[in-house]
Design a protein around this motif. Structure first.
Motif, short mmCIF file in Angstrom:
data_model
loop_
_atom_site.label_atom_id
_atom_site.label_comp_id
_atom_site.label_asym_id
_atom_site.label_seq_id
_atom_site.Cartn_x
_atom_site.Cartn_y
_atom_site.Cartn_z
N GLY A 22 1.32 12.97 0.90
CA GLY A 22 2.05 12.55 -0.70
C GLY A 22 2.59 12.96 -1.47
O GLY A 22 3.13 12.68 -1.53
N HIS A 45 -2.46 9.09 6.25
CA HIS A 45 -3.19 8.49 5.33
C HIS A 45 -4.56 7.68 6.16
O HIS A 45 -5.32 8.41 6.38
CB HIS A 45 -2.78 8.05 4.37
N MET A 46 -3.97 6.30 7.24
CA MET A 46 -5.17 5.69 7.62
C MET A 46 -6.05 7.17 9.13
O MET A 46 -6.90 6.86 8.98
CB MET A 46 -4.52 4.51 8.43
N LEU A 95 -7.34 16.81 6.09
CA LEU A 95 -7.15 16.75 5.09
C LEU A 95 -6.42 16.95 3.70
O LEU A 95 -5.27 16.84 3.38
CB LEU A 95 -8.78 16.64 3.94
N LEU A 96 -6.27 18.10 4.08
CA LEU A 96 -5.11 19.11 3.49
C LEU A 96 -3.28 18.39 3.93
O LEU A 96 -2.28 18.38 3.68
CB LEU A 96 -5.19 20.64 4.17
N ASP A 119 -6.52 9.99 8.31
CA ASP A 119 -7.41 10.41 8.17
C ASP A 119 -8.65 10.24 7.62
O ASP A 119 -10.13 10.55 8.32
CB ASP A 119 -7.03 10.68 6.72
N VAL A 120 -8.77 8.35 7.20
CA VAL A 120 -9.94 7.34 7.50
C VAL A 120 -10.24 7.38 8.66
O VAL A 120 -11.88 7.45 8.42
CB VAL A 120 -9.13 6.30 6.91
N LEU A 137 1.55 5.94 5.77
CA LEU A 137 0.96 5.32 6.22
C LEU A 137 -0.29 5.48 6.95
O LEU A 137 -1.57 5.15 7.13
CB LEU A 137 0.85 3.80 6.10
N PHE A 193 -2.61 15.40 2.48
CA PHE A 193 -2.52 16.02 0.89
C PHE A 193 -0.59 16.07 1.20
O PHE A 193 -0.07 15.57 -0.42
CB PHE A 193 -3.57 16.82 0.65
N PRO A 202 1.39 -1.21 0.09
CA PRO A 202 -0.17 -0.12 -0.25
C PRO A 202 0.90 1.13 0.01
O PRO A 202 1.80 1.41 0.47
CB PRO A 202 -0.78 -0.27 1.08
N GLY A 203 0.36 2.36 -0.55
CA GLY A 203 1.34 3.64 -0.22
C GLY A 203 1.90 3.67 -1.47
O GLY A 203 1.93 3.14 -2.61
#
Lengths: 114, 210
Positions: free
Chosen positions: B87, B190-191, B80-81, B193-194, B187, B84, B9-10
């Protein structure tokens, strides 16, 4: 941001980088739209009661999939399904635990009513 | 040797660092397993909250009285930002190995993350002072502070980890180990954020609607 780029970089790498950047941008745009939609449902009173909850739940599900697809790069290709399998298995466990907990506690609550 | 483009992943390093790419599969998958078990922890807290927010209000205030949706919306945007920005930090690492741009993106990620935690602490402060909504007030509020507090604690430990990674990048440069650690942190970030999607939907929006 200005960067020095190594002279021996292949043109393919530029293409690849552009593609991966685009993936994050698409993810951000979709996530923003879904978040705005979810808050709009509540702020603008677009729906009420069960319909609102159902739509909010659906929007959250879609946004989670968007995050997994565009930020965590999980996809459906056959060569690397282990991580997807693990997510699906985890989701199964989550559903059993969450729905079981909510069910049992709700049942207990009803029985405790005077 | 042909390597599959995507092993874990990622962001994958295939194409720019084949050796690192191969080494990444095992450690990133292992970390992915940890993240899934972390999700189970959050799920149990969500389940507790779901039961408590309906049946555990007691004499205390209800969700609609204590939650500030504007703050929740801003927190959502911040997280969220920052996801991003992380990333783009990873892409700068993968394609350019340029310390300055990676550190700049990490700094942006970190500042957004700090702002997020700061806003949450401010929310708690307002709830406790203006609404007398302390964790002891009701089962609903205990579950609320436990769920959002666990998430905020995760974000805070992610920030500490991020600071350590920034030092490692500055000291060691883009060593293979440093890269793989940064990929695992991505990872994790991002997780979180989920998980926050679940919190803003099932805690804040559901709480205000029903």
């Amino acid at each position: 941001m200005s960067n020095r780029v190594p002279a021996d970089r292949l043109p393919a790498a530029y293409e690849e980088e552009r593609r991966e950047r685009l993936s994050y941008v698409i993810g951000l745009v979709l996530a923003l739209a879904l978040t705005a939609g979810a808050f709009a449902v509540v702020w603008l009173d677009l729906l009420s009661g069960g319909a609102a909850l159902a739509v909010l739940g659906l929007l959250a599900f879609i946004q989670a999939v968007v995050h997994l697809r565009f930020f965590l790069h999980i996809d459906l290709e056959r060569s690397h399904r282990d991580d997807l399998m693990l997510i699906l298995f985890t989701v199964l466990i989550l559903l059993i635990m969450v729905s079981g907990t909510v069910w049992i506690l709700y049942d207990q609550h009803i029985r405790m009513m005077p | 040797m042909s390597l599959s483009e995507r092993l874990h992943p990622g962001i994958n390093l295939a194409g720019t660092d084949p050796e690192g790419h191969e080494a990444a599969e095992e450690v990133l998958f292992g970390f992915w397993i940890f993240l899934m078990s972390d999700l189970v922890l959050f799920a149990v807290l969500f389940a507790t909250y779901a039961a408590m927010s309906v049946q555990g209000i007691a004499e205390g205030p209800g969700p609609a009285q204590v939650f500030d949706l504007t703050a929740a919306f801003l927190e959502t945007l911040l997280l969220l930002l920052s996801s991003f920005a992380f990333g783009f930090a990873l892409l700068a690492m993968k394609y350019r190995e340029n310390r300055r741009s990676v550190l700049a993106w990490l700094l942006a990620t970190g500042i957004l993350g700090i702002a997020f935690v700061g806003m949450e602490l401010h929310d708690y402060y307002v709830m406790v002072t203006a609404h007398a909504a302390t964790p002891q007030t009701s089962g609903f509020l205990s579950a609320y502070y436990l769920l959002t507090g666990t998430h905020a604690l995760h974000v805070s430990s992610g920030l500490v980890w991020m600071a350590i990674m920034a030092i490692q990048i500055a000291v060691f440069g883009f060593d293979k180990r440093v890269k793989l650690r940064l990929m695992r942190l991505a990872l994790f970030w991002h997780m979180l954020d989920v998980v926050w999607i679940g919190i803003f939907t099932f805690v804040y929006l559901f709480g205000v609607t029903s």
